[in-house]
Design a protein around this motif. Sequence first.
Motif, PDB file in Angstrom:
ATOM      1  N   GLY A  64       8.154 -12.645  24.005  1.00  0.00           N
ATOM      2  CA  GLY A  64       9.278 -13.432  24.507  1.00  0.00           C
ATOM      3  C   GLY A  64       8.875 -14.419  25.586  1.00  0.00           C
ATOM      4  N   GLY A  65       7.588 -14.452  25.914  1.00  0.00           N
ATOM      5  CA  GLY A  65       7.101 -15.394  26.916  1.00  0.00           C
ATOM      6  C   GLY A  65       7.354 -14.961  28.345  1.00  0.00           C
ATOM      7  N   ARG A  66       7.508 -13.660  28.557  1.00  0.00           N
ATOM      8  CA  ARG A  66       7.790 -13.158  29.900  1.00  0.00           C
ATOM      9  C   ARG A  66       6.528 -12.622  30.565  1.00  0.00           C
ATOM     10  N   ASN A  67       6.572 -12.528  31.865  1.00  0.00           N
ATOM     11  CA  ASN A  67       5.453 -12.072  32.675  1.00  0.00           C
ATOM     12  C   ASN A  67       5.388 -10.543  32.647  1.00  0.00           C
ATOM     13  N   LEU A  68       4.269  -9.986  32.163  1.00  0.00           N
ATOM     14  CA  LEU A  68       4.131  -8.534  32.069  1.00  0.00           C
ATOM     15  C   LEU A  68       4.008  -7.855  33.429  1.00  0.00           C
ATOM     16  N   GLU A  69       3.650  -8.603  34.458  1.00  0.00           N
ATOM     17  CA  GLU A  69       3.545  -8.022  35.798  1.00  0.00           C
ATOM     18  C   GLU A  69       4.913  -7.628  36.354  1.00  0.00           C
ATOM     19  N   ARG A  70       5.974  -8.204  35.837  1.00  0.00           N
ATOM     20  CA  ARG A  70       7.333  -7.890  36.298  1.00  0.00           C
ATOM     21  C   ARG A  70       7.972  -6.767  35.495  1.00  0.00           C
ATOM     22  N   PHE A  71       7.271  -6.251  34.492  1.00  0.00           N
ATOM     23  CA  PHE A  71       7.815  -5.270  33.561  1.00  0.00           C
ATOM     24  C   PHE A  71       7.332  -3.865  33.905  1.00  0.00           C
ATOM     25  N   ALA A  72       8.220  -2.869  33.748  1.00  0.00           N
ATOM     26  CA  ALA A  72       7.850  -1.468  33.980  1.00  0.00           C
ATOM     27  C   ALA A  72       8.578  -0.581  32.978  1.00  0.00           C
ATOM     28  N   MET A  73       7.918   0.518  32.589  1.00  0.00           N
ATOM     29  CA  MET A  73       8.488   1.502  31.662  1.00  0.00           C
ATOM     30  C   MET A  73       8.445   2.875  32.315  1.00  0.00           C
ATOM     31  N   SER A  74       9.435   3.712  32.005  1.00  0.00           N
ATOM     32  CA  SER A  74       9.399   5.116  32.416  1.00  0.00           C
ATOM     33  C   SER A  74       9.959   5.958  31.277  1.00  0.00           C
ATOM     34  N   TRP A  75       9.501   7.190  31.215  1.00  0.00           N
ATOM     35  CA  TRP A  75       9.868   8.105  30.130  1.00  0.00           C
ATOM     36  C   TRP A  75      10.452   9.383  30.716  1.00  0.00           C
ATOM     37  N   THR A  76      11.526   9.870  30.110  1.00  0.00           N
ATOM     38  CA  THR A  76      12.094  11.170  30.477  1.00  0.00           C
ATOM     39  C   THR A  76      12.637  11.832  29.212  1.00  0.00           C
ATOM     40  N   THR A  77      13.119  13.035  29.391  1.00  0.00           N
ATOM     41  CA  THR A  77      13.866  13.692  28.324  1.00  0.00           C
ATOM     42  C   THR A  77      15.340  13.633  28.703  1.00  0.00           C
ATOM     43  N   ALA A  78      16.199  14.003  27.783  1.00  0.00           N
ATOM     44  CA  ALA A  78      17.642  13.875  28.027  1.00  0.00           C
ATOM     45  C   ALA A  78      18.112  14.748  29.179  1.00  0.00           C
ATOM     46  N   ASP A  79      17.424  15.856  29.438  1.00  0.00           N
ATOM     47  CA  ASP A  79      17.845  16.716  30.542  1.00  0.00           C
ATOM     48  C   ASP A  79      17.347  16.219  31.896  1.00  0.00           C
ATOM     49  N   GLY A  80      16.645  15.077  31.888  1.00  0.00           N
ATOM     50  CA  GLY A  80      16.204  14.473  33.137  1.00  0.00           C
ATOM     51  C   GLY A  80      14.800  14.833  33.551  1.00  0.00           C
ATOM     52  N   SER A  81      14.173  15.780  32.854  1.00  0.00           N
ATOM     53  CA  SER A  81      12.807  16.135  33.225  1.00  0.00           C
ATOM     54  C   SER A  81      11.852  15.069  32.721  1.00  0.00           C
ATOM     55  N   ALA A  82      10.960  14.675  33.571  1.00  0.00           N
ATOM     56  CA  ALA A  82      10.001  13.631  33.211  1.00  0.00           C
ATOM     57  C   ALA A  82       8.741  14.244  32.639  1.00  0.00           C
ATOM     58  N   ASP A  83       8.814  15.494  32.251  1.00  0.00           N
ATOM     59  CA  ASP A  83       7.607  16.211  31.905  1.00  0.00           C
ATOM     60  C   ASP A  83       7.751  16.917  30.555  1.00  0.00           C
ATOM     61  N   ALA A  84       7.791  16.171  29.474  1.00  0.00           N
ATOM     62  CA  ALA A  84       7.784  16.772  28.148  1.00  0.00           C
ATOM     63  C   ALA A  84       6.327  16.999  27.762  1.00  0.00           C
TER      64      ALA A  84
END
Length: 139
Positions: A64-84
């Motif tokens: 899309g022509g956007r700057n990757l330095e401004r982008f961030a991803m995070s992962w969780t499970t539906a119960d809120g634990s970030a540790d699957a």
Amino acid sequence: MLPLGILIFAVGALVVLNLWALVDAKLAVSSASREAIRTMSESSAVESGMVSGDAAARRVISEGGRNLERFAMSWTTADGSADARELSRCLRLVARASYRVPAVAVPWVGALGSVEVTAASSELVDPYRDGLPGVACAA
């Protein structure tokens, strides 16, 4: 009177352009989180799924022509634990993507602050997939 009208027009145009930048970033971040979670839920392991999901999201943002330095991803499970630790049937995964958009881009001055646009997508791991622990749920 004419200079005042031109000034008002210029400021109005800047406001409209910044609003459109926010809408455009929201659409891009939504697409990125959706692609990331689809890739993750179809993977065979959590770690490789996060890596491939992050790569899919970054591909959407960069195409899309956007700057990757401004982008961030995070992962969780539906119960809120970030540790699957492992994928299992009917595990609901959540991908959250965010992108910082300059709040006001003034010519010759640059950006004056930024606004963070976020989106989240979730998906169930296929309840009938072979090779995963757990029992099939009603999806």
